[in-house]
Design a protein around this motif. Structure first.
Motif, PDB file in Angstrom:
ATOM      1  N   LEU A 104      12.542  15.055  -1.772  1.00  0.00           N
ATOM      2  CA  LEU A 104      11.828  14.644  -2.982  1.00  0.00           C
ATOM      3  C   LEU A 104      11.341  13.205  -2.846  1.00  0.00           C
ATOM      4  N   MET A 105      10.109  12.944  -3.243  1.00  0.00           N
ATOM      5  CA  MET A 105       9.565  11.582  -3.283  1.00  0.00           C
ATOM      6  C   MET A 105       8.562  11.474  -4.422  1.00  0.00           C
ATOM      7  N   GLY A 106       8.521  10.318  -5.096  1.00  0.00           N
ATOM      8  CA  GLY A 106       7.519  10.121  -6.135  1.00  0.00           C
ATOM      9  C   GLY A 106       7.889   8.978  -7.069  1.00  0.00           C
ATOM     10  N   GLU A 107       6.875   8.250  -7.514  1.00  0.00           N
ATOM     11  CA  GLU A 107       7.077   7.187  -8.496  1.00  0.00           C
ATOM     12  C   GLU A 107       6.851   7.748  -9.890  1.00  0.00           C
ATOM     13  N   LEU A 108       7.741   7.421 -10.804  1.00  0.00           N
ATOM     14  CA  LEU A 108       7.652   7.926 -12.186  1.00  0.00           C
ATOM     15  C   LEU A 108       6.941   6.935 -13.102  1.00  0.00           C
ATOM     16  N   SER A 109       6.048   7.463 -13.937  1.00  0.00           N
ATOM     17  CA  SER A 109       5.526   6.673 -15.054  1.00  0.00           C
ATOM     18  C   SER A 109       6.526   6.766 -16.202  1.00  0.00           C
ATOM     19  N   LEU A 110       6.332   5.965 -17.214  1.00  0.00           N
ATOM     20  CA  LEU A 110       7.257   5.997 -18.351  1.00  0.00           C
ATOM     21  C   LEU A 110       7.211   7.314 -19.101  1.00  0.00           C
ATOM     22  N   GLY A 112       6.861  10.218 -17.521  1.00  0.00           N
ATOM     23  CA  GLY A 112       7.329  11.270 -16.623  1.00  0.00           C
ATOM     24  C   GLY A 112       6.312  11.797 -15.644  1.00  0.00           C
ATOM     25  N   THR A 113       5.065  11.338 -15.736  1.00  0.00           N
ATOM     26  CA  THR A 113       4.081  11.780 -14.741  1.00  0.00           C
ATOM     27  C   THR A 113       4.340  11.064 -13.417  1.00  0.00           C
ATOM     28  N   LEU A 114       3.910  11.699 -12.337  1.00  0.00           N
ATOM     29  CA  LEU A 114       4.161  11.162 -10.999  1.00  0.00           C
ATOM     30  C   LEU A 114       2.931  10.458 -10.456  1.00  0.00           C
ATOM     31  N   LYS A 115       3.145   9.291  -9.847  1.00  0.00           N
ATOM     32  CA  LYS A 115       2.061   8.513  -9.255  1.00  0.00           C
ATOM     33  C   LYS A 115       2.106   8.644  -7.735  1.00  0.00           C
ATOM     34  N   PRO A 116       0.951   8.511  -7.070  1.00  0.00           N
ATOM     35  CA  PRO A 116       0.926   8.666  -5.613  1.00  0.00           C
ATOM     36  C   PRO A 116       1.723   7.587  -4.891  1.00  0.00           C
ATOM     37  N   ILE A 117       2.153   7.916  -3.675  1.00  0.00           N
ATOM     38  CA  ILE A 117       2.984   7.011  -2.874  1.00  0.00           C
ATOM     39  C   ILE A 117       2.369   6.830  -1.488  1.00  0.00           C
ATOM     40  N   LYS A 118       2.932   5.897  -0.714  1.00  0.00           N
ATOM     41  CA  LYS A 118       2.473   5.643   0.649  1.00  0.00           C
ATOM     42  C   LYS A 118       3.338   6.384   1.663  1.00  0.00           C
ATOM     43  N   GLY A 119       2.785   6.544   2.886  1.00  0.00           N
ATOM     44  CA  GLY A 119       3.570   7.048   4.010  1.00  0.00           C
ATOM     45  C   GLY A 119       3.950   8.505   3.940  1.00  0.00           C
ATOM     46  N   VAL A 120       3.141   9.305   3.255  1.00  0.00           N
ATOM     47  CA  VAL A 120       3.484  10.719   3.033  1.00  0.00           C
ATOM     48  C   VAL A 120       3.503  11.524   4.334  1.00  0.00           C
ATOM     49  N   LEU A 121       2.532  11.290   5.217  1.00  0.00           N
ATOM     50  CA  LEU A 121       2.444  12.105   6.432  1.00  0.00           C
ATOM     51  C   LEU A 121       3.660  11.945   7.345  1.00  0.00           C
TER      52      LEU A 121
END
Length: 512
Positions: A104-110, A112-121
């Motif tokens: 699991l990976m992901g940044e949460l907004s307040l 609960g929506t998920l924002k994009p992240i770096k280094g996915v590949l």
């Protein structure tokens, strides 16, 4: 209750699996250990808000979270999702049955929506290697991760979807990408073409030779002679990416956060053109938390330095080692990371401060010694590492006004690819060597040996131009490429003569 969720940390262009252990017991304290940075520690507030907005209360328990291995620094906000799911599972608010199967990976907004992240590949590649069944991450990054086969990639928009999936109440649809179809469909789409360039046949020839052998190139000419215009068209004659090269380049751009949303693989070679005010760290990479620099972002592509003498001396000098080793190593007290830096250096410059030294029609107004001082901004060792130095003169009106189109990039690319195929066959038994520019001295003495007449010509040029041993090697490499373009098995004297012609700055008359 003790539960484990799984995430990943990116180091260099590879990833390490991070095990997030959550232990809940009686009490009302919260501890987060395992070398988290400030952004990771701040996840507590984001998680509390995200859970409340989606109908869940943050557990009123004593929560201890360990991010193992504890000696690797955890950076950024991308651990929000695995931490939140681990907390809910530890408090028995959701099922923990599927946790061991998914990363699991992901940044949460307040909310609960998920924002994009770096280094996915690189994370997706590591997840497959570690045997995970799937990878759950923000929807915007799903196509990038879906490049990795034999791994189910689930793009989600809200933490609510992940909770429903873990409880078995909601099904997630895996993202599918036909990697090869998309890769080959977009490979040869270029905005700029050499058919739009009038005249400058000798410069086009130099660019063709540079592309065919992967050689570094410097163009010297007055303002408005077309240096930048032709440099921007160079990617259109380079051989297309192989799938391996595309994957490697995409990993670097993914780590740097340069991959656009809804993008999978990069299909065209990178063309990086940093401004001359760039710092050493931005050029080679580094920082408190090391990131790839411009030389790594140009890996498998082109690094174009416009107005070369305007770059700081220290910036130019730090490129000398990567130009030879095709790798940059960044060392810190606790760790060392390595980034690939196999790029073609293409540079342009005016011949003097006013720009009109050696101009056919305009007089140079620079003071005596100013030209030499201007040229001295570029060190001899750096110039030695540039295989081809070509002078550009302005295009006469008769050529500019021609209506007949010039030779298109596609035709030049065919000759370049034919020469590259010869080189691939020649170097198939030498790992890490793919083109003539990468030959070492042993390979030069095997594949670029001139005959007696060629040696005589080379000796005369070395003596007259006072060339270094490195320049000697460069001439042999370029002559080998010229021979490959002509389909010749041996290096002939006229191949050497053309290669010597590409050492413009070594001639008398430059800089007084």
């Amino acid at each position: 209750m003790l539960v484990k969720t799984y995430a990943a940390a990116v180091q260099g262009i590879s990833a390490t699996i991070i095990t997030i252990e959550v232990n809940t017991s009686k009490g009302i304290q919260f501890f987060l250990v395992g070398l988290p940075d400030v952004a990771v520690r701040e996840s507590h507030e984001r998680i509390v808000s995200a859970l409340q907005e989606n109908g869940y209360k943050f557990p009123r328990s004593r929560i201890v979270i360990n991010m193992a291995p504890a000696d690797i620094r955890k950076e950024g906000s991308s651990y929000d999702l695995p931490l939140a799911i681990g907390i809910l599972a530890g408090a028995e608010m959701i099922s923990s049955e599927k946790l061991s199967q998914y990363l699991l990976m992901g940044e949460l907004s307040l909310d609960g929506t998920l924002k994009p992240i770096k280094g996915v590949l690189p994370i997706a590649i590591k997840a497959r290697e570690a045997g995970f069944k799937g990878f759950i991450l923000p929807q915007q990054n799903a196509r990038e991760a879906a490049v990795v086969n034999q791994l189910d990639v689930y793009g989600v928009t809200n933490i609510r979807e992940v909770i429903g999936f873990m409880d078995g109440k909601e099904e997630l649809e895996p993202t599918r990408v036909d990697t090869r179809k998309e890769f080959y469909a977009r490979q040869l789409q270029f905005d700029d073409d050499f058919s739009e360039v009038r005249g400058q046949e000798n410069v086009k020839r130099a660019l063709e030779v540079a592309a065919a052998g992967g050689h570094n190139l410097l163009m010297i000419g007055p303002p408005g002679s077309g240096k930048s215009m032709m440099a921007k068209r160079l990617p259109s004659i380079l051989p297309p990416f192989t799938l391996h090269e595309s994957l490697e380049t995409t990993k670097i751009h993914s780590v740097a956060g340069k991959i656009g949303n809804e993008t999978s693989l990069m299909t065209q070679r990178p063309f990086r053109s940093p401004h001359h005010t760039i710092s050493d760290v931005a050029m080679v990479g580094g920082g408190s938390y090391p990131q790839p620099g411009e030389i790594s972002l140009a890996h498998n592509g082109i690094l174009f330095l416009d107005e070369l003498p305007e770059f700081s001396r220290s910036v130019l000098e730090v490129m000398r080692q990567p130009l030879e080793d095709r790798m940059i190593s960044i060392s810190r007290a606790r760790f060392t990371v390595e980034y690939p830096a196999g790029f073609m250096l293409v540079a342009s410059m005016n011949p003097c401060p006013c720009g009109y030294y050696n101009h056919p029609t305009r007089a140079c107004v620079c003071s005596p010694g100013a030209v030499q001082k201007y040229m001295n901004r570029i060190s001899g060792p750096l110039l030695d590492r540039i295989d081809i130095q070509i002078e550009i003169v302005p295009v006469p009106f008769e050529k500019i006004s021609e209506q007949r189109p010039a030779e298109p990039s596609a035709a030049i690319r065919e000759r370049v690819m034919a020469a590259r195929r010869v080189q691939e066959k020649r170097f198939q038994d030498y790992p890490g060597v793919y083109c003539n520019a990468q030959m070492n001295s042993r390979l030069l003495h095997t594949y670029a040996v001139p005959d007696a007449e060629g040696l005589k010509l080379l000796r005369h040029a070395m003596t007259k131009l006072n060339l270094s041993a490195r320049a000697y090697d460069r001439i042999l490499k370029v002559s080998r490429t010229i021979a490959d373009l002509e389909g010749e098995e041996a290096v002939r004297p006229h191949h050497l003569a053309e290669a010597i012609h590409y050492r413009n700055l070594d001639r008398e008359g430059w800089g007084g």
